[in-house]
Design a protein around this motif. Structure first.
Motif, short mmCIF file in Angstrom:
data_model
loop_
_atom_site.label_atom_id
_atom_site.label_comp_id
_atom_site.label_asym_id
_atom_site.label_seq_id
_atom_site.Cartn_x
_atom_site.Cartn_y
_atom_site.Cartn_z
N LEU A 185 0.85 -1.02 0.03
CA LEU A 185 -0.01 0.07 0.07
C LEU A 185 0.83 1.16 -0.12
O LEU A 185 0.59 2.09 -0.60
CB LEU A 185 -0.99 0.02 1.25
N LEU A 186 1.97 1.33 0.62
CA LEU A 186 2.91 2.38 0.87
C LEU A 186 3.70 2.50 -0.18
O LEU A 186 4.31 3.72 -0.80
CB LEU A 186 3.57 2.42 2.30
N THR A 187 4.15 1.60 -1.07
CA THR A 187 5.23 1.58 -2.08
C THR A 187 4.74 1.52 -3.58
O THR A 187 5.38 1.60 -4.55
CB THR A 187 6.36 0.62 -1.67
N TRP A 188 3.45 0.85 -3.78
CA TRP A 188 3.17 0.60 -5.17
C TRP A 188 1.79 1.41 -5.40
O TRP A 188 1.11 1.66 -4.81
CB TRP A 188 2.83 -0.99 -5.23
N ARG A 207 -4.99 0.56 -9.17
CA ARG A 207 -6.19 1.00 -9.95
C ARG A 207 -7.32 1.33 -9.02
O ARG A 207 -8.04 2.21 -9.15
CB ARG A 207 -6.50 0.00 -11.20
N SER A 208 -7.23 0.39 -7.95
CA SER A 208 -8.53 0.75 -6.94
C SER A 208 -7.96 -0.22 -5.84
O SER A 208 -7.08 -0.96 -5.57
CB SER A 208 -9.71 0.09 -7.53
N TRP A 209 -8.98 0.03 -4.80
CA TRP A 209 -8.68 -0.62 -3.46
C TRP A 209 -8.97 -2.15 -3.81
O TRP A 209 -8.17 -2.97 -3.01
CB TRP A 209 -9.70 0.12 -2.40
N TYR A 210 -9.63 -2.54 -4.67
CA TYR A 210 -10.06 -4.02 -4.82
C TYR A 210 -8.80 -4.56 -5.28
O TYR A 210 -8.37 -5.55 -5.15
CB TYR A 210 -11.22 -4.14 -5.99
N SER A 211 -8.24 -3.83 -6.39
CA SER A 211 -6.79 -4.19 -6.89
C SER A 211 -5.78 -4.65 -5.70
O SER A 211 -4.90 -5.35 -5.86
CB SER A 211 -6.51 -3.33 -7.98
N TRP A 212 -5.63 -3.38 -4.77
CA TRP A 212 -4.92 -3.61 -3.81
C TRP A 212 -5.06 -4.87 -2.89
O TRP A 212 -4.11 -5.63 -2.54
CB TRP A 212 -4.84 -2.39 -2.93
N LEU A 213 -6.28 -5.15 -2.42
CA LEU A 213 -6.72 -6.23 -1.72
C LEU A 213 -6.51 -7.57 -2.40
O LEU A 213 -5.73 -8.32 -1.76
CB LEU A 213 -8.26 -5.96 -1.25
N LEU A 214 -6.82 -7.74 -3.53
CA LEU A 214 -6.73 -8.86 -4.62
C LEU A 214 -4.99 -9.19 -4.42
O LEU A 214 -4.58 -10.32 -4.22
CB LEU A 214 -7.16 -8.66 -5.92
N GLU A 215 -4.15 -8.05 -4.67
CA GLU A 215 -2.58 -8.17 -4.96
C GLU A 215 -2.16 -8.75 -3.61
O GLU A 215 -1.45 -9.54 -3.48
CB GLU A 215 -2.04 -7.05 -5.23
N SER A 216 -2.56 -8.09 -2.42
CA SER A 216 -2.28 -8.63 -1.07
C SER A 216 -2.51 -10.00 -0.93
O SER A 216 -1.88 -10.92 -0.34
CB SER A 216 -2.62 -7.62 -0.27
N LEU A 217 -3.81 -10.27 -1.13
CA LEU A 217 -4.45 -11.46 -0.90
C LEU A 217 -3.61 -12.79 -1.95
O LEU A 217 -3.18 -14.03 -1.28
CB LEU A 217 -5.91 -11.88 -1.17
N VAL A 218 -3.42 -12.29 -3.06
CA VAL A 218 -2.54 -13.23 -3.85
C VAL A 218 -1.27 -13.30 -3.69
O VAL A 218 -0.57 -14.65 -3.79
CB VAL A 218 -2.97 -12.98 -5.31
N ALA A 219 -0.65 -12.47 -2.91
CA ALA A 219 0.80 -12.57 -2.51
C ALA A 219 0.81 -13.40 -1.28
O ALA A 219 1.76 -14.23 -1.28
CB ALA A 219 1.37 -11.15 -1.97
N LEU A 220 -0.32 -13.40 -0.37
CA LEU A 220 -0.30 -14.34 0.51
C LEU A 220 -0.46 -15.63 0.20
O LEU A 220 0.37 -16.83 0.71
CB LEU A 220 -1.68 -14.05 1.64
#
Length: 195
Positions: A98-101, A104-117
């Motif tokens: 969230l701080l460095t990248w 496009r949207s909050w959904y995109s950030w949430l999905l990226e975080s979950l998929v990284a997990l």
């Protein structure tokens, strides 16, 4: 399947949730249809596995009179040790992203975080089975068909990781499975009395 002895039922449930996240990520990133269809098929197959395992687990409880099996005990223990580090990794990575990248949207950030997990720590879901094998000092409950399936799946995933268009995180996750498969093969060798 006549019994769930030696198999992690919690891993089945967590795998299903993770597969849903992966499918949503693949759709969001516009990966190849072949990869998306494969992921959707895995998700559908996972529902069948869960339904079947619930039925077998119920039969196991009736057969044993409700007494907790060693597998259930070790499965619960493995998840208890692995859950906290997993949650801390997710939280840390999500804040970092969230701080460095830019997203496009909050959904995109949430999905990226979950998929990284899912991709980065997906092996944690597979390790309860390794832990159960180690504590039982046995792989007798894992049939040869399972190992052949894992070998073919690992080989095909590695092959497709180089050939088909897919996100980099998805490509790297294919190689994570190789490590777990190598440990399974080592356990099969060490506990060869069960062959």
């Amino acid at each position: 399947m006549e019994t769930m002895e030696g198999l992690s039922s919690r891993a089945l449930l967590l795998n299903q949730a993770m597969e849903l996240v992966v499918l949503l990520y693949l759709i969001e990133e516009g990966s190849s249809w072949l990869v998306q269809v494969g992921s959707a098929f895995t998700l559908i197959l996972g529902f069948f596995k869960i339904i079947k395992s619930v039925q077998v687990r119920k039969e196991d409880k009736e057969r044993t009179g409700g007494v907790e099996s060693l597998t259930e005990k070790y499965d619960r223990l493995a998840f208890r040790y692995l859950l906290l580090p997993l949650l801390l990794l997710v939280a840390g990575y999500s804040v970092y992203c969230l701080l460095t990248w830019y997203y496009r949207s909050w959904y995109s950030w949430l999905l990226e975080s979950l998929v990284a997990l899912v991709y980065g720590c997906g092996f944690i879901v597979m390790t309860p089975q390794l832990f159960i094998n180690w504590r039982l000092k046995s792989v007798a409950h894992l049939p040869w068909k399972f190992f052949m399936y894992k070998a073919m799946n690992t080989f095909i995933d590695d092959l497709f990781a180089f050939i088909i268009k897919m996100p980099t995180l998805h490509r790297m996750s294919c190689f994570r499975d190789d490590i777990v498969f190598a440990i399974f093969m080592y356990q099969r060798y060490v506990y060869k009395v069960d062959l």
